[in-house]
Scaffold this motif. Structure first.
Motif, short mmCIF file in Angstrom:
data_model
loop_
_atom_site.label_atom_id
_atom_site.label_comp_id
_atom_site.label_asym_id
_atom_site.label_seq_id
_atom_site.Cartn_x
_atom_site.Cartn_y
_atom_site.Cartn_z
N GLY A 199 -3.76 1.08 -4.81
CA GLY A 199 -4.26 -0.09 -4.11
C GLY A 199 -4.68 -1.19 -5.07
N SER A 237 -5.96 -2.17 1.17
CA SER A 237 -6.34 -0.95 0.44
C SER A 237 -7.69 -0.42 0.91
N GLY A 292 0.87 -8.26 -3.19
CA GLY A 292 0.16 -7.47 -2.18
C GLY A 292 -0.71 -6.38 -2.77
N VAL A 293 -0.59 -6.14 -4.08
CA VAL A 293 -1.35 -5.03 -4.65
C VAL A 293 -2.81 -5.36 -4.88
N SER A 294 -3.20 -6.61 -4.61
CA SER A 294 -4.62 -6.98 -4.52
C SER A 294 -5.40 -7.08 -5.81
N GLN A 350 0.82 -1.21 0.00
CA GLN A 350 0.00 0.00 0.00
C GLN A 350 0.86 1.26 0.00
N GLY A 409 -3.99 -7.76 0.61
CA GLY A 409 -3.92 -6.49 -0.12
C GLY A 409 -5.29 -5.85 -0.26
N VAL A 410 -6.33 -6.67 -0.47
CA VAL A 410 -7.68 -6.13 -0.55
C VAL A 410 -8.04 -5.43 0.76
NA NA Z 1 -4.66 -3.42 -2.56
#
Ligand code: NA
Ligand code: NA
Ligand code: NA
Lengths: 135, 375, 375, 135, 375, 135
Positions: free
Chosen positions: B144, B362, B323-325, B116, B358-359
């Motif tokens: 995110g 963000s 991790g960026v989801s 994040q 990640g979800v």
């Molecule tokens: Na994310």
């Protein structure tokens, strides 16, 4: 206003720093707490059923004949997303190629198991589709 | 004849200018990518067709356009501006997400947090480029890599930017196979990419049941403004893992989430009406979006490397990029990059754990940024 | 740092007081009962999680809480305050209800009527405890043991009490296995409990088709204010029995009713925000709810005994307890109590007939109470 | 205001009495009318098709081989709600126990019939579920 | 006692007059036709039951009737008055329509255009009978034989006529097996009816993919006011043929379209409240509706005969009658009439092509009529 | 105002004439454009993949064993709407009668094929239903 002036004027550094700290701390704490779940769940179980001898989760070691579907479901979780990369419909050869390409063990057997479990289904046009949740 | 002439002057052919043509080409590109390349078709196809619909030129003032009261598109778009569609999509996402690999290896959650950082770096960049704080926060959340979260925050803080921000967020999510791998390879050594992750331990049903409840209380107490997203997300997940309301969980993860996805994508696409969309700001947003995605990917990977300095059991730093989801695109990329180095390395399940944290990460960031910019 | 401090003062941790903790415990209890005990999980789980979500403390005035305009929860809650969710749930209920055993033995409908006496007794009690007439009517309807009906009437007459009344109604519906059996046993003799009911006669398709039409015309002409509930209920039932619109009946009894159930439960739960919910009135409502349920059960049983004085073919008075309409909980209890006395006694189908007439009965009562208190 | 005073002041007795009368009368009338349905339906049928000889509902007595599914569906209506009491998923033994406990006839045959009719289905984990509306 | 008396004076029995009885008989007739005759049950059954519900007499001013603010029926009816239900139904229709036989034989599209002539003839007749232009346009669209399109245009131009126009449109659609065959036989010779149509060529996936995009751009540029109908229609079709968003296409063609169909039919039925519906205008509308259907059928057939003067490969003129778009009723009639002359003549697939172009044609006409009467 | 006066006053002739022209022209143009699709698609294909030898649509001629399901699906498209005319549920005899009545070839084989393809299904009451989209 542009550049560092704008960042300063709008309290940018504070927002970015505070924000980063908060989300990192928050998820770190959550991460720590869920790492304690097994202990906590154990505690909970002991309190709830004081009898110590019977294993709290008798289904933890399913008998042999049940093992297979469980493993299929496990394998499905692993391979499913990969298979999705082939698109909604695909040919069986493409699937074989994918499995070989990614060095997965026993492509034939796995595919047959998926088929038997209803995870892999043939459409009317002869192509195959992957059904994550067979009905 | 007069009437016919007047009608012809109100047709799209007469009213169109180069901007409509431009946007229609953008829409056609989205549709092409979704069908021919199968890049995130569930997102790109509705948005792409929505762009076409929103850029048919029309005579204003009679309740046809998405920005006019009383138009059907306006009513359908209300789910976006009110924040309801993102909330409902999160309900369905929760009912579809399996947290067991995350519960088996909670450390991976830190990577979901680290990714994040792209958000906060982009916040600074956007301010520096002259965006107002509320706009900058909405742009930053693109980092995110979560479509509904971006749309939700923008609807609350800078509703005039919903179109460009949504298009940027979804564009880069579709382009993940192109953006992420070079960054991942640049920041890791070959031996790091070859690190194997041990199989996750089995997770008991009780742990799965506790997680959504503890997660809700912890995250939403920390950032109450994330309630609209995380409240429904964890609710959906509890319905799924409880096993006692299967019919509700099934409807949430099919009819409900599909309906919200269709109308969310279609109306967000239609909100890109040329005269609202084609502004200098949109170009800035697209530029910042690319920065946000790259920094997010990089910071996830680097954080994993820093973690490894302290950990006995090393983490494969590629996982940081998941991790960026962008579910499940980024997890798949991580897996594929890992397999290129060592075909026996199976990172997918671990990457999914980073993805789902990640979800959550963000959504928390959206809550934080919203509360920084309230009032 | 100032910003960080200010943020921390806006977290739920800082804002929480004992009332939030109390409500969160209530929510957790609901979730526990729904999952571990499987008490009415379709109702208790959404409500329980909704209570958690609604009691995360937050800074007011920025569109986060369910009682603030512009919040997502507020929009979703609109289905409750407008009465739409209950109507839609009734559409689905109608499409799921089989009236054939009621049609085979119309006398059982009287038991469904008798069990509504609890409503009117509670009305008097609530007035005596100092509640205003509109509040008293809303509380009284708890005795109908029908969640959507209670929520509907309360939304129309006393919207500030939706939370406590819904929680009371659903709590007691979940506690039916504890509340009803002692009352049933107290009021019946052993030989009465052993009365067998003959098999119902087969019912023709034409009768099934006439029922929703005649039912609508009769009930809604009598109490037009019950149109929003019974109109959709009988409509759903006609779709089911007609056999010519199966796809509509299927969607009504799956996607539509599930969606309404999810959002109804979730937002009703969230409406129990501590500062609105924890008042003296709520305690009164819970007390009166218990009275209402007990009287309803008792009056159903006693009425059956009175009927038996005049009937040749005796009715098993236990069936009276199934008139309270908590589908299918009370019917199951009747069956189980009957079987304890005589394992060859199968009361379930007959009890379901009382159940479904209890649903109609309490919807009529809601219409009556609403029209008494209009204007 | 409290107590009887409050009831009097708010017209409580009238409301309770009138309400009770109305709902009782209403459902009594409805009950009476539906008890007349068979006659009414008969009347309707005679009017509609004046030919008296052919039975109006030829499917009323289905041939023997159809009878079985009908009985299963009947049994399913009776047992379904009981089975629901076992929870979404249950073991076969629990079902047997339930049937024996409630003295239902021929538990084995009934269960086998349910299985054949698709009403009882096995999940991937080996547990059983009850499907009210088999697709 | 006073209260009881007052209640009785508010029952439907007391308030009813002959008009309610009349409307209830109409509703019962619709239900009878839908169940016993299976005439378009998906439309007639919800409308028929809605007529019953809307004509239960009630005391006005307390939020019960469909025309009173705050009533549940009013909220559900909003999807009609806003035009949302028709748009959503078109989304589902698009996801269900197969354009391949139309793509194989594009000339058939002209028949779908010709059958719209009934609309413009009726427009003139309605004006001549003294209707105002906006009313006349709404009445004329009945000739398009498309329920949602008629409701959409009427909601925009003459919302007070939604009830009668919808009822007229659906009545005549249900009566197609009675209206169309005589006209078809009158206007064609036996040898014309025996013309065989060659099998359509196979159509490639790419053509199917291009069609919704080209169709949208062409039709909506020509008549931007048809965006709300054709935008969603072609969107639904692209979801279907793309094959990459099957879960969305499936939900659109089941849960979404069923839900919209249920509430559209039910509330349109309920909008026929006797005092609003039973006016002189309604009689005029029913008369004009019959004219519109007949002219539409006739002009489709005659246009096919004119086309044949110029074509080498003759078209069976019966197909012209399928241009009226009452899907799939009119296509079935064409097929059956054709088979009566020659049992080896299979017109169904070709007739379906005319049908689907008739849907597009009447949506364009709605756009044209709307833009003629805006402002 | 009534009659021709009203039409004149409200610009009726212009509306009717212009409207009819527009819709006819519009659909004629669309009809013309889709008649050019095959050429256009061909053009597109050539541009996209300049290699001229491989056939652009290899699935155009499916092998023999795939042909059958395709034909069934084709037949289903043709017969489906007719079968719908029989109502939601129908007896097999009614279907046979319909096929014979409409002179369709090989009713038995077609019905068996539909059955095998899952398009025709039997309900619990012994009647048959037509499932347009077998799952
Ligand atoms: Na994310
Ligand atoms: Na009740
Ligand atoms: Na038409």
């Amino acid at each position: 206003m542009y550049g560092l002036d704008a960042i300063d004027a709008h309290n940018g550094w504070a927002m970015a720093f505070a924000g980063a700290c908060i989300v990192l701390t928050g998820l770190a704490v959550l991460s720590f707490i869920i790492s304690q779940f097994p202990k906590f769940v154990g505690l909970f179980e002991k309190k709830a059923q004081p009898a110590p001898t019977p294993p709290p989760e008798p289904q933890a070691q399913p008998p042999a004949d049940i093992q297979a579907p469980l493993e299929i479901s496990r394998a499905a979780d692993v391979y499913g997303p990969l298979i999705l990369a082939l698109g909604e419909e695909f040919k069986l050869e493409a699937l074989h190629a994918l499995f070989r390409e990614q060095n997965l063990p026993h492509p034939h057997i796995t595919i047959r198991n998926f088929w038997n479990a209803g995870l892999l289904q043939q459409t009317e046009t002869g192509a195959f589709v992957w059904t994550a949740n067979p009905s | 004849m007069e009437l016919l002439l007047q009608f012809l002057q109100n047709t799209g052919y007469y009213l169109a200018d180069y901007r409509h043509v431009l946007m229609i080409l953008v829409g056609a590109t989205f549709i092409y990518l979704s069908i021919a390349k199968e890049y995130e078709p569930l997102l790109l196809l509705p948005i792409g067709f929505g762009i076409l619909v929103g850029n048919v030129p029309f005579f204003k003032g009679f309740g046809l356009g998405i920005y006019e009261d009383n138009s059907v598109l306006h009513y359908l778009y209300f789910g976006v501006t009110s924040g309801c569609y993102p909330s409902i999509v999160f309900l369905g996402l929760g009912a579809m997400t399996d947290f067991s690999s995350l519960l088996a290896r909670p450390k991976l959650m830190l990577l979901g947090a680290a990714a994040q950082m792209g958000i906060f770096f982009t916040l600074l960049s956007a301010l520096a480029l002259g965006f107002l704080p509320k706009e900058a926060a909405s742009i930053a959340i693109i980092g995110g890599a979560d479509g509904p979260t971006s749309i939700f925050l923008t609807a609350k803080l800078a509703p005039h930017l919903i179109g460009p921000i949504a298009i940027a967020a979804y564009s880069y999510m579709a382009l993940i196979p192109i953006i992420q791998p070079p960054i991942m390879r640049l920041l890791t050594t070959r031996s790091e990419r070859r690190i194997h992750m041990p199989d996750p331990r089995p997770v008991s049903r009780k742990e799965l049941l506790f997680f959504p409840i503890v997660g809700l209380l912890l995250c939403c107490f920390l950032a109450p403004a994330s309630i609209p997203l995380l409240g429904t997300f964890f609710f959906g997940n509890l319905m799924k893992v409880s096993g006692v309301v299967d019919r509700l969980a099934k409807t949430a993860s099919t009819a409900i989430v599909d309906t919200a996805t269709i109308f969310l994508g279609f109306t967000v696409g239609a909100s890109t009406q040329a005269d609202v969309f084609l502004t200098g700001k949109s170009i800035g947003i697209f530029f910042l979006g690319a920065v946000a995605f790259s920094i997010a990917t990089g910071s996830g990977v680097l954080f994993a490397k820093i973690l490894n300095l302290f950990l006995k059991e090393k983490i494969n730093p590629l996982l940081g990029a998941a991790g960026v989801s962008a579910v499940p695109g980024s997890a798949r990329e991580v897996h594929l990059v890992g397999q290129k180095e060592d075909p026996n390395n199976f990172l997918l399940m671990h990457a999914m754990a980073c993805n789902s944290s990640g979800v959550i990460g963000s959504a928390i960031c959206a809550g934080i940024l919203w509360s920084f910019n309230m009032g």
